[in-house]
Design an enzyme around this catalytic site. Sequence first.
Site, PDB file in Angstrom:
ATOM      1  N   GLU A  38       0.915  -1.198   0.100  1.00 50.73           N
ATOM      2  CA  GLU A  38       0.049   0.169  -0.096  1.00 50.73           C
ATOM      3  C   GLU A  38       0.879   1.146   0.078  1.00 50.73           C
ATOM      4  O   GLU A  38       2.074   1.229   0.215  1.00 50.73           O
ATOM      5  CB  GLU A  38      -0.942   0.002   1.189  1.00 50.73           C
ATOM      6  CG  GLU A  38      -2.366  -0.370   1.029  1.00 50.73           C
ATOM      7  CD  GLU A  38      -3.016   0.884   0.541  1.00 50.73           C
ATOM      8  OE1 GLU A  38      -2.438   2.116   0.043  1.00 50.73           O
ATOM      9  OE2 GLU A  38      -4.224   0.856   0.459  1.00 50.73           O
ATOM     10  N   ASN A 125      -5.779   5.955   7.321  1.00 48.04           N
ATOM     11  CA  ASN A 125      -5.622   5.048   5.939  1.00 48.04           C
ATOM     12  C   ASN A 125      -4.930   5.711   4.883  1.00 48.04           C
ATOM     13  O   ASN A 125      -3.733   5.259   4.542  1.00 48.04           O
ATOM     14  CB  ASN A 125      -7.040   4.651   5.493  1.00 48.04           C
ATOM     15  CG  ASN A 125      -6.877   3.598   4.412  1.00 48.04           C
ATOM     16  OD1 ASN A 125      -6.516   3.781   3.461  1.00 48.04           O
ATOM     17  ND2 ASN A 125      -7.222   2.433   4.699  1.00 48.04           N
ATOM     18  N   GLU A 149      -3.401  -6.057  10.634  1.00 46.21           N
ATOM     19  CA  GLU A 149      -3.117  -4.695  10.258  1.00 46.21           C
ATOM     20  C   GLU A 149      -2.837  -3.724  11.104  1.00 46.21           C
ATOM     21  O   GLU A 149      -2.910  -2.345  10.813  1.00 46.21           O
ATOM     22  CB  GLU A 149      -3.841  -4.198   8.820  1.00 46.21           C
ATOM     23  CG  GLU A 149      -3.819  -5.232   7.852  1.00 46.21           C
ATOM     24  CD  GLU A 149      -4.502  -4.543   6.527  1.00 46.21           C
ATOM     25  OE1 GLU A 149      -4.848  -3.505   6.436  1.00 46.21           O
ATOM     26  OE2 GLU A 149      -4.537  -5.079   5.247  1.00 46.21           O
ATOM     27  N   ASN A 183     -11.791   5.892   2.102  1.00 42.75           N
ATOM     28  CA  ASN A 183     -10.129   5.370   1.960  1.00 42.75           C
ATOM     29  C   ASN A 183      -9.384   6.151   1.225  1.00 42.75           C
ATOM     30  O   ASN A 183      -8.570   7.287   1.753  1.00 42.75           O
ATOM     31  CB  ASN A 183     -10.799   3.947   1.103  1.00 42.75           C
ATOM     32  CG  ASN A 183      -9.634   3.122   1.284  1.00 42.75           C
ATOM     33  OD1 ASN A 183      -8.453   3.044   1.198  1.00 42.75           O
ATOM     34  ND2 ASN A 183     -10.107   1.713   1.645  1.00 42.75           N
ATOM     35  N   ASP A 238      -9.713   1.697  -4.298  1.00 44.03           N
ATOM     36  CA  ASP A 238      -8.904   1.962  -2.970  1.00 44.03           C
ATOM     37  C   ASP A 238      -8.116   3.218  -2.967  1.00 44.03           C
ATOM     38  O   ASP A 238      -8.718   4.347  -2.941  1.00 44.03           O
ATOM     39  CB  ASP A 238      -8.002   0.709  -2.442  1.00 44.03           C
ATOM     40  CG  ASP A 238      -7.321   0.703  -1.109  1.00 44.03           C
ATOM     41  OD1 ASP A 238      -7.283   1.582  -0.589  1.00 44.03           O
ATOM     42  OD2 ASP A 238      -7.149  -0.531  -0.768  1.00 44.03           O
TER      43      ASP A 238
END
Length: 307
Positions: A38, A125, A149, A183, A238
């Site tokens: 990510e 996030n 996570e 997100n 995302d």
Amino acid sequence: MFGLLEGTGFEAIEPEFNECFIGHARVERLWTGARWSEGPAWFPAGRYLVWSDIPNNRMMRWDETDGSVSEFRAPSNNTNGNTVDEQGRLVSCEHLTRRVTRTDFDGTVTVIADAIDGKQLNSPNDVVVKSDGSIWFTDPSYGIMMDYEGDRADSEIGACHVYRWDPETKNIEAVATDFVKPNGLAFSSDEKFLFVSDTGGTHQDGGPAHIRKIPISDDGKQLTKGAVFADCTNGFFDGFRLDRAGRIWSSAADGVHCLNTNGNLIGKVHIPEIVGNVCFGGSKLNRLFIAATSSLYSVYLNVNGLK
């Protein structure tokens, strides 16, 4: 393991996508070995990319000068999203500590936000920095829903919001409170709009799987009423980034989806893993870096990203 891969490539859904890719360019896998990749962020001064391997509690660094990969930070507090501010400093969202931090040039880590009204944040996030120095971030509950996570915990806020940190007052304020699981997010080139994805469908039947386009108030500090910009046709949007023509390049279950300025899906970059996030990099910002489940990919495009 590395190099050009089968099962990747461009799919033009609308003819206008043909101008976005280079016919002989191919997707490259630069590295593999993560559990969930990510938050890629490009540092032009050093010609390197930093991204997160959230479950492995580390951040990785890919060097453009020699292709080497090393650990940038471990442990990383299960860092998720990253970005670079106007001064070239790293800004990160940490699941484990439930905070947003900034790493200064000497390595000092400053806490930007970890609570609001005396209540601890959920698990920040993704994050973007506006030209006025304000920091905008999303705060869904993914990092506290399980121990994979972050650390399992109850939400003290009881909801998932989008926040703005003010560089003058150092305070944070909720600027959007009607998301299920906010997100990824990104500004339009003129900073008149904020795009935010909602992945609420991951844990709510019939929940959202879309990107919303939200106007920013004239003073640049508030969000007004927005609308759904595009629905995801495969998995969830995302993380995403915009190119200079206003197109959105977003993560999805089958790769990267390209949306035109009307929100229409015009093409895909197929990746053989679920994609978590992307960013533009390289000296001309024409190289798309793709953080997928276990790997880091890249591809050169005939577009240039916003910095």
